[in-house]
Design an enzyme around this catalytic site. Structure first.
Site, PDB file in Angstrom:
ATOM      1  N   SER A 273       0.824  -1.206   0.000  1.00 35.91           N
ATOM      2  CA  SER A 273       0.000   0.000   0.000  1.00 35.91           C
ATOM      3  C   SER A 273       0.861   1.259   0.000  1.00 35.91           C
ATOM      4  CB  SER A 273      -0.963  -0.050   1.191  1.00 35.91           C
ATOM      5  OG  SER A 273      -1.985   0.915   1.069  1.00 35.91           O
TER       6      SER A 273
ATOM      7  N   ASP B  29     -10.701  -4.117  -3.686  1.00 34.16           N
ATOM      8  CA  ASP B  29      -9.833  -3.040  -3.221  1.00 34.16           C
ATOM      9  C   ASP B  29     -10.024  -1.844  -4.153  1.00 34.16           C
ATOM     10  OD1 ASP B  29      -7.788  -1.358  -2.431  1.00 34.16           O
ATOM     11  OD2 ASP B  29      -6.189  -2.829  -2.662  1.00 34.16           O
TER      12      ASP B  29
ATOM     13  N   HIS C 145      -8.176  -5.214   0.477  1.00 35.37           N
ATOM     14  CA  HIS C 145      -6.949  -4.478   0.788  1.00 35.37           C
ATOM     15  C   HIS C 145      -6.467  -4.849   2.190  1.00 35.37           C
ATOM     16  CE1 HIS C 145      -4.290  -0.973   0.028  1.00 35.37           C
ATOM     17  NE2 HIS C 145      -4.231  -0.923   1.351  1.00 35.37           N
TER      18      HIS C 145
END
Length: 317
Positions: free
Chosen positions: A157, A252, A282
């Site tokens: 991320s 996500d 996610h």
């Protein structure tokens, strides 16, 4: 496809400790949730050794943790940069679990970076810390049993965002660099409304409003949204950056962001493999072996690292 059964069960369990989205509970509560999840997560796997150090940074020392899978010397190295929207996380919890898994599975030293967090330290502070950390590892890998000629960088991320930006900066500044990027659901552009942005607007764990909330903690102003150091997709060119493995999750909002970055890398002539993991959301990569897809993704990541460290191309399957 629906969520995998184990992912659905985990989402249901999380709803009792995360009753509202991150952007509604506030940053302090989000940080407390992250710490609590780390404490309740799976037991971390044993590694040969861990060592906490402080390394020099642009504005004081940067804490790092070095994981060694064995006493062997000249092992390849992975610089790992944790996620958390540039404002949550550190060396513990899911980061610790993931670093141990990658060290053991890829048989490499892992150096985990505890960069400064926003909003206390906004862009470009986290980027500058991570760039300094890569430079330090390249210069000092042999001091902790690593091979400076086989250094990869990666993260999840926000950590993948920072990894990609650091690789572009290192290309531009010359000298030795990472030989590979492991980019797990990277955030590389600010709020571009691709299909996953609308399909997964209220996805489990991370929704669109949360993504923007985290971005706005990190960035100082609107101009930062197109600065390639913050949004690597805006780089004038991606030619010459290291080969990459880009992992995305079906549920996500950042899924298409990561996959588009993979396309940009490919168009720039970079050797890249992009893989979407169905049935998960996610954050799944840092959940140890709690989810079947996590175990699969860790194996895929480790396989890519081993093959690249051995001098081969990025695996395509």
């Amino acid at each position: 496809m629906p969520l995998d059964p184990d992912a659905r069960a985990l989402v249901d369990a999380l709803s009792t400790v995360l009753p509202a989205p991150f952007h509604q509970i506030g940053l302090d509560a989000a940080r407390e949730f992250s710490e609590a999840m780390g404490a309740q997560g799976p037991d971390p796997k044993s590694v040969h050794s861990t060592e906490d150090r402080n390394i020099p940074g642009p504005n004081g020392d940067i804490p790092v943790r070095i994981y060694r899978p064995s006493a062997d010397e000249h092992l390849p190295v992975l610089v790992w940069i944790h996620g958390g929207g540039w404002s949550i996380g550190g060396l513990e919890g899911g980061t610790d679990v993931t670093c141990r898994e990658l060290a053991n599975r890829a048989n490499c030293v892992v150096v985990s970076i505890d960069y400064r967090l926003a909003p206390e330290h906004k862009f470009p502070a986290p980027f500058e810390d991570c760039y300094a950390a890569l430079v330090w590892v390249l210069a000092n890998a042999s001091d902790f049993g690593g091979d400076p000629a086989r250094v990869a960088i990666g993260g999840d991320s926000a950590g993948a965002n920072l990894s990609a930006a650091v690789c572009i900066a290192k290309r531009d500044n010359g000298g030795p660099s990472a030989i590979f990027q492991l980019l797990v659901y990277p955030a590389t552009e600010y709020a571009v409304e691709r299909p996953s942005w609308t399909e997964n607007a209220e996805a489990p764990v991370l929704g669109v409003a949360d993504v923007i909330w985290f971005w706005d903690f990190y960035l100082r102003d609107e101009a930062d949204r197109t600065d390639w150091r913050a949004t690597p997709s805006n780089a004038e060119s991606l030619e010459g950056v290291p080969p990459a493995f880009v992992l995305t999750a079906e549920f996500d909002p950042l899924r298409d962001d990561g996959e588009n970055f993979g396309r940009l890398l490919q168009e720039a002539g970079v050797d890249v493999h992009v893989k979407r993991y169905p049935g998960v959301f996610h954050g799944f990569f840092t959940m140890g072996t709690a989810l079947q897809r996590t175990d699969e993704a860790l194996d895929d990541a480790a396989d890519s690292l081993r093959k690249v460290f051995a001098g081969g191309p990025v695996p395509t399957a």
